[in-house]
Write a protein that holds these residues in place. Structure first.
Motif, PDB file in Angstrom:
ATOM      1  N   ARG A  40       8.367  -1.136  -1.980  1.00 30.35           N
ATOM      2  CA  ARG A  40       7.742  -1.759  -3.149  1.00 30.35           C
ATOM      3  C   ARG A  40       7.103  -0.770  -4.116  1.00 30.35           C
ATOM      4  O   ARG A  40       6.844  -1.121  -5.265  1.00 30.35           O
ATOM      5  CB  ARG A  40       6.738  -2.829  -2.716  1.00 30.35           C
ATOM      6  CG  ARG A  40       5.622  -2.371  -1.822  1.00 30.35           C
ATOM      7  CD  ARG A  40       4.722  -3.531  -1.403  1.00 30.35           C
ATOM      8  NE  ARG A  40       3.762  -3.146  -0.389  1.00 30.35           N
ATOM      9  CZ  ARG A  40       2.621  -2.502  -0.621  1.00 30.35           C
ATOM     10  NH1 ARG A  40       2.291  -2.145  -1.861  1.00 30.35           N
ATOM     11  NH2 ARG A  40       1.807  -2.197   0.365  1.00 30.35           N
ATOM     12  N   LYS A  41       6.877   0.474  -3.701  1.00 31.94           N
ATOM     13  CA  LYS A  41       6.251   1.445  -4.619  1.00 31.94           C
ATOM     14  C   LYS A  41       7.138   1.724  -5.834  1.00 31.94           C
ATOM     15  O   LYS A  41       6.651   2.174  -6.870  1.00 31.94           O
ATOM     16  CB  LYS A  41       5.921   2.748  -3.898  1.00 31.94           C
ATOM     17  CG  LYS A  41       7.102   3.596  -3.465  1.00 31.94           C
ATOM     18  CD  LYS A  41       6.632   4.849  -2.746  1.00 31.94           C
ATOM     19  CE  LYS A  41       7.751   5.663  -2.132  1.00 31.94           C
ATOM     20  NZ  LYS A  41       8.778   6.121  -3.053  1.00 31.94           N
ATOM     21  N   ASN A  98       1.323  -1.225 -11.939  1.00 29.97           N
ATOM     22  CA  ASN A  98       0.140  -1.536 -11.118  1.00 29.97           C
ATOM     23  C   ASN A  98      -0.817  -2.502 -11.810  1.00 29.97           C
ATOM     24  O   ASN A  98      -1.959  -2.667 -11.376  1.00 29.97           O
ATOM     25  CB  ASN A  98      -0.613  -0.239 -10.788  1.00 29.97           C
ATOM     26  CG  ASN A  98       0.286   0.792 -10.130  1.00 29.97           C
ATOM     27  OD1 ASN A  98       0.719   1.728 -10.775  1.00 29.97           O
ATOM     28  ND2 ASN A  98       0.582   0.598  -8.865  1.00 29.97           N
ATOM     29  N   ALA A 118       7.515  -3.095   3.054  1.00 29.53           N
ATOM     30  CA  ALA A 118       7.055  -1.720   3.254  1.00 29.53           C
ATOM     31  C   ALA A 118       6.719  -1.071   1.921  1.00 29.53           C
ATOM     32  O   ALA A 118       7.411  -1.290   0.914  1.00 29.53           O
ATOM     33  CB  ALA A 118       8.127  -0.909   3.973  1.00 29.53           C
ATOM     34  N   TYR A 119       5.656  -0.278   1.921  1.00 33.82           N
ATOM     35  CA  TYR A 119       5.244   0.424   0.701  1.00 33.82           C
ATOM     36  C   TYR A 119       6.364   1.302   0.168  1.00 33.82           C
ATOM     37  O   TYR A 119       6.546   1.423  -1.049  1.00 33.82           O
ATOM     38  CB  TYR A 119       3.993   1.264   0.983  1.00 33.82           C
ATOM     39  CG  TYR A 119       3.473   2.000  -0.230  1.00 33.82           C
ATOM     40  CD1 TYR A 119       2.960   1.290  -1.334  1.00 33.82           C
ATOM     41  CD2 TYR A 119       3.490   3.388  -0.289  1.00 33.82           C
ATOM     42  CE1 TYR A 119       2.489   1.961  -2.448  1.00 33.82           C
ATOM     43  CE2 TYR A 119       3.010   4.073  -1.402  1.00 33.82           C
ATOM     44  CZ  TYR A 119       2.517   3.349  -2.482  1.00 33.82           C
ATOM     45  OH  TYR A 119       2.048   4.015  -3.582  1.00 33.82           O
ATOM     46  N   GLU A 120       7.127   1.902   1.049  1.00 35.73           N
ATOM     47  CA  GLU A 120       8.244   2.758   0.630  1.00 35.73           C
ATOM     48  C   GLU A 120       9.221   2.008  -0.255  1.00 35.73           C
ATOM     49  O   GLU A 120       9.832   2.591  -1.156  1.00 35.73           O
ATOM     50  CB  GLU A 120       8.980   3.319   1.862  1.00 35.73           C
ATOM     51  CG  GLU A 120       8.289   4.503   2.507  1.00 35.73           C
ATOM     52  CD  GLU A 120       7.998   5.630   1.524  1.00 35.73           C
ATOM     53  OE1 GLU A 120       8.945   6.107   0.880  1.00 35.73           O
ATOM     54  OE2 GLU A 120       6.821   6.012   1.367  1.00 35.73           O
ATOM     55  N   ASN A 171      -0.511  -3.216  -6.078  1.00 31.88           N
ATOM     56  CA  ASN A 171       0.623  -2.617  -5.370  1.00 31.88           C
ATOM     57  C   ASN A 171       0.260  -1.264  -4.760  1.00 31.88           C
ATOM     58  O   ASN A 171       1.064  -0.331  -4.752  1.00 31.88           O
ATOM     59  CB  ASN A 171       1.851  -2.486  -6.279  1.00 31.88           C
ATOM     60  CG  ASN A 171       3.142  -2.396  -5.476  1.00 31.88           C
ATOM     61  OD1 ASN A 171       3.196  -2.776  -4.310  1.00 31.88           O
ATOM     62  ND2 ASN A 171       4.177  -1.861  -6.100  1.00 31.88           N
ATOM     63  N   LYS A 172      -0.970  -1.181  -4.241  1.00 33.63           N
ATOM     64  CA  LYS A 172      -1.388   0.019  -3.526  1.00 33.63           C
ATOM     65  C   LYS A 172      -0.741   0.024  -2.135  1.00 33.63           C
ATOM     66  O   LYS A 172      -0.270  -1.018  -1.676  1.00 33.63           O
ATOM     67  CB  LYS A 172      -2.921   0.048  -3.382  1.00 33.63           C
ATOM     68  CG  LYS A 172      -3.683  -0.048  -4.710  1.00 33.63           C
ATOM     69  CD  LYS A 172      -5.176   0.091  -4.506  1.00 33.63           C
ATOM     70  CE  LYS A 172      -5.802  -0.941  -3.593  1.00 33.63           C
ATOM     71  NZ  LYS A 172      -5.675  -2.344  -4.083  1.00 33.63           N
ATOM     72  N   GLU A 173      -0.769   1.173  -1.486  1.00 33.52           N
ATOM     73  CA  GLU A 173      -0.217   1.235  -0.124  1.00 33.52           C
ATOM     74  C   GLU A 173      -0.979   0.272   0.785  1.00 33.52           C
ATOM     75  O   GLU A 173      -0.396  -0.473   1.558  1.00 33.52           O
ATOM     76  CB  GLU A 173      -0.297   2.670   0.412  1.00 33.52           C
ATOM     77  CG  GLU A 173       0.353   2.810   1.776  1.00 33.52           C
ATOM     78  CD  GLU A 173       0.587   4.255   2.189  1.00 33.52           C
ATOM     79  OE1 GLU A 173       1.217   4.454   3.235  1.00 33.52           O
ATOM     80  OE2 GLU A 173       0.153   5.176   1.460  1.00 33.52           O
ATOM     81  N   ASN A 174      -2.317   0.272   0.656  1.00 34.48           N
ATOM     82  CA  ASN A 174      -3.164  -0.699   1.354  1.00 34.48           C
ATOM     83  C   ASN A 174      -3.507  -1.801   0.361  1.00 34.48           C
ATOM     84  O   ASN A 174      -4.122  -1.535  -0.676  1.00 34.48           O
ATOM     85  CB  ASN A 174      -4.440  -0.002   1.848  1.00 34.48           C
ATOM     86  CG  ASN A 174      -5.346  -0.947   2.624  1.00 34.48           C
ATOM     87  OD1 ASN A 174      -5.166  -2.165   2.594  1.00 34.48           O
ATOM     88  ND2 ASN A 174      -6.319  -0.393   3.322  1.00 34.48           N
TER      89      ASN A 174
END
Length: 252
Positions: A77-78, A112, A73-75, A237-240
């Motif tokens: 890995r961000k 990034n 989930a992006y939450e 590592n963008k959300e998409n």
């Protein structure tokens, strides 16, 4: 501060071992392209490579984002400061065609940006690597991009003859008598990195793991991987995890 040299040696060993696992399946005899079951040789090769790489990279204690792994989930890995991004087998069509143009890709991403990349070609047994600030290498020899002008005639452009879409054709129309060269997988970026091609316009979908490892190789060889029609590097590592359209170029 992470020891990039130590991490590089782990990534190299992982890529070579994964390549050997892929070749065992690749050379195991004919296989059906139609086979869609989870036991098809292609899926076996993807998974065998994934597990081989993860076995090495897990020892580093860094998070791993793999095309063949479970989605993160992006939450979560961000907040990753440093992580591995891998494509265990890039070049599905090439694998099926048995033309050898497929690769193992391992990138280290800081925030990034790719700061290390290892690309291995299982059939040719070529090992490419780069670490930020230290140059790009193929089998131990330093590689560099071509130094050309966009107005030069007969620039070598990596493009698929069968998939010359409108955006790519528009780009080509601005060049003088360009020469089209064709290649599969992340080898297209590496052709620019080692001076076998001058440009690679990619106006079609790719995923982050398709390009991360090869991008740092291009950059350390003196080139750039920029978002199309800009001078902004492709980021990760963008959300998409879908890449924007981009242009790979040598010194132009």
């Amino acid at each position: 501060m992470a020891d990039y040299q130590k991490l590089l040696e782990v990534a190299k060993a992982a890529a070579i071992d994964a390549g050997e696992k892929i070749i065992e399946i690749y050379e195991s005899g004919d296989f059906s392209v139609e086979a869609k079951s989870d036991d098809s040789p292609l899926t076996k090769a993807d998974k065998a490579s994934h597990h081989a790489i993860v076995g090495y990279l897990e020892q580093t204690g860094l998070p791993i984002l793999s095309e063949e792994g479970s989605a993160v989930a992006y939450e979560e890995r961000k907040d990753w400061d440093l992580f591995w991004m891998i494509d265990p087998l890039d070049g599905t069509k090439e694998f099926i065609k048995k033309n050898g143009e497929f690769t193992v890709n391992i990138a280290l991403i800081a925030k990034n940006t790719p700061v290390m990349g290892v690309v291995y070609t299982p059939v040719l047994k070529d090992l490419f690597w780069a670490v930020k600030g230290e140059g790009a290498f193929k089998n131990g020899s330093q590689i560099s991009v071509n130094d050309k002008n966009l107005s030069d005639p007969q620039l070598k452009v990596v493009a698929s003859r069968s998939h010359l879409n409108e955006e790519t054709e528009q780009f080509m129309s601005r060049l003088t008598d360009p020469e089209i060269v064709s290649k599969g997988s992340s080898l297209k970026l590496l052709m620019v990195a080692e001076g076998e091609a001058d440009l690679y316009p990619r106006y079609a979908p790719t995923m982050e793991w398709d390009t991360a490892a090869a991008q740092i190789l291009v950059e350390e060889a003196g080139g750039a991987v920029n978002i199309a029609n800009s001078s902004i590097p492709v980021t990760y590592n963008k959300e998409n995890l879908l890449n924007p359209y981009f242009l790979v170029k040598g010194k132009l």
